[in-house]
Design an enzyme around this catalytic site. Structure first.
Site, short mmCIF file in Angstrom:
data_model
loop_
_atom_site.label_atom_id
_atom_site.label_comp_id
_atom_site.label_asym_id
_atom_site.label_seq_id
_atom_site.Cartn_x
_atom_site.Cartn_y
_atom_site.Cartn_z
N CYS A 246 3.22 -3.17 4.06
CA CYS A 246 2.35 -2.05 4.45
C CYS A 246 3.02 -1.37 5.64
CB CYS A 246 0.93 -2.53 4.74
SG CYS A 246 0.73 -3.61 6.16
N GLY A 247 2.27 -0.62 6.42
CA GLY A 247 2.90 0.08 7.53
C GLY A 247 3.46 -0.87 8.57
N THR A 248 2.65 -1.85 8.96
CA THR A 248 3.06 -2.80 9.99
C THR A 248 3.24 -4.23 9.48
OG1 THR A 248 0.76 -3.30 10.47
CG2 THR A 248 1.79 -1.52 11.76
N GLY A 249 2.70 -4.54 8.32
CA GLY A 249 2.64 -5.91 7.82
C GLY A 249 1.41 -6.66 8.30
N HIS B 141 9.40 -24.07 9.67
CA HIS B 141 8.41 -24.79 10.48
C HIS B 141 6.97 -24.59 10.00
CE1 HIS B 141 11.01 -25.45 14.35
NE2 HIS B 141 11.60 -25.88 13.25
N ASP C 290 0.86 -1.18 0.00
CA ASP C 290 0.00 0.00 0.00
C ASP C 290 0.90 1.23 0.00
OD1 ASP C 290 0.90 0.29 2.60
OD2 ASP C 290 -1.08 0.22 3.53
N HIS C 291 0.28 2.40 0.20
CA HIS C 291 1.05 3.65 0.16
C HIS C 291 2.14 3.70 1.24
CE1 HIS C 291 -2.43 3.99 2.75
NE2 HIS C 291 -1.76 4.85 3.49
N GLY D 117 -2.01 -5.87 8.60
CA GLY D 117 -3.23 -5.90 7.80
C GLY D 117 -3.07 -6.75 6.55
N MET D 118 -1.90 -6.67 5.95
CA MET D 118 -1.61 -7.49 4.76
C MET D 118 -1.73 -8.98 5.10
SD MET D 118 -1.05 -5.74 2.07
CE MET D 118 -0.22 -4.39 1.20
N ARG E 249 7.30 -33.62 11.01
CA ARG E 249 6.24 -33.29 11.98
C ARG E 249 5.61 -31.94 11.69
NH1 ARG E 249 11.04 -31.96 14.16
NH2 ARG E 249 11.24 -30.13 15.50
N HIS E 250 6.37 -31.08 11.04
CA HIS E 250 5.83 -29.75 10.73
C HIS E 250 4.78 -29.82 9.63
CE1 HIS E 250 8.80 -28.15 13.39
NE2 HIS E 250 9.77 -28.71 12.68
C1 RB5 Z 1 -1.85 2.65 6.54
O1 RB5 Z 1 -1.88 3.82 7.26
C2 RB5 Z 1 -1.70 1.45 7.49
O2 RB5 Z 1 -2.84 1.29 8.26
C3 RB5 Z 1 -1.39 0.20 6.73
O3 RB5 Z 1 -0.25 0.40 5.94
C4 RB5 Z 1 -1.06 -1.05 7.52
O4 RB5 Z 1 -0.13 -0.78 8.52
C5 RB5 Z 1 -2.19 -1.86 7.98
O5 RB5 Z 1 -2.02 -2.95 8.50
#
Ligand code: RB5
Length: 143
Positions: A65-68, A98, A8-9, A70-71, A132-133
């Site tokens: 994305c910002g944190t990974g 694993h 994303d952005h 939501g993706m 096992r994995h």
């Molecule tokens: C965008 O602001 C942010 O919410 C998105 O990149 C992501 O971190 C969501 O999980």
């Protein structure tokens, strides 16, 4: 290997950097967007990449994305997709060895370029250990 990538952005700049990086490792990168920094919705790109992996059009996926987070949540709605948010090399190695993770999710606001490169390198080089994995991974799909 063929790697479907998306962002994303918040992740687009790092995604563009990592596309060049994985190509430098000898992989083929299929960039599914976004392009530019206009605000977009991360699930749209997670679903593109997850669909490519689920359909066998890509061996692995990379989502930024910002944190990974939501993706990964969106990608994991797809049958056969195991998306893992990784912040360090141990997580990246174990997610492959694993959990047979097939989509790497990175937070561009969490890790720097150098760490992100290392995550991609380890994720693409580490083999699933099976045994096992495999039984445990099968149970993920069995709920
Ligand atoms: C965008 O602001 C942010 O919410 C998105 O990149 C992501 O971190 C969501 O999980």
């Amino acid at each position: 290997m063929r790697i479907a990538i998306g962002a994303d952005h918040a992740g687009v700049r790092l995604k563009d950097h990592l596309r060049t990086f994985v190509e430098g490792l000898g992989h083929e990168a299929d960039d599914l967007g976004t392009e530019g920094t206009d605000s977009v919705d991360y699930p749209d790109f997670a679903h593109r990449v997850a669909s490519a992996v689920a359909a066998g059009k890509a061996t692995l996926g990379l989502l930024v994305c910002g944190t990974g987070q939501g993706m990964a949540m969106a990608a994991n709605r797809h049958s056969g997709v195991r998306a893992a948010v990784c912040r360090d090399s141990y997580e990246a190695r174990m997610a492959r060895a694993h959990n047979d993770a097939n989509v790497l999710c990175i937070g561009a606001r969490v890790v720097g370029e150098g760490v992100a490169e290392e995550l991609c390198r380890i994720f693409t080089e580490t083999e699933f250990e099976g045994g096992r994995h495999q039984r445990r991974v099968d149970k993920i799909a069995g709920v």
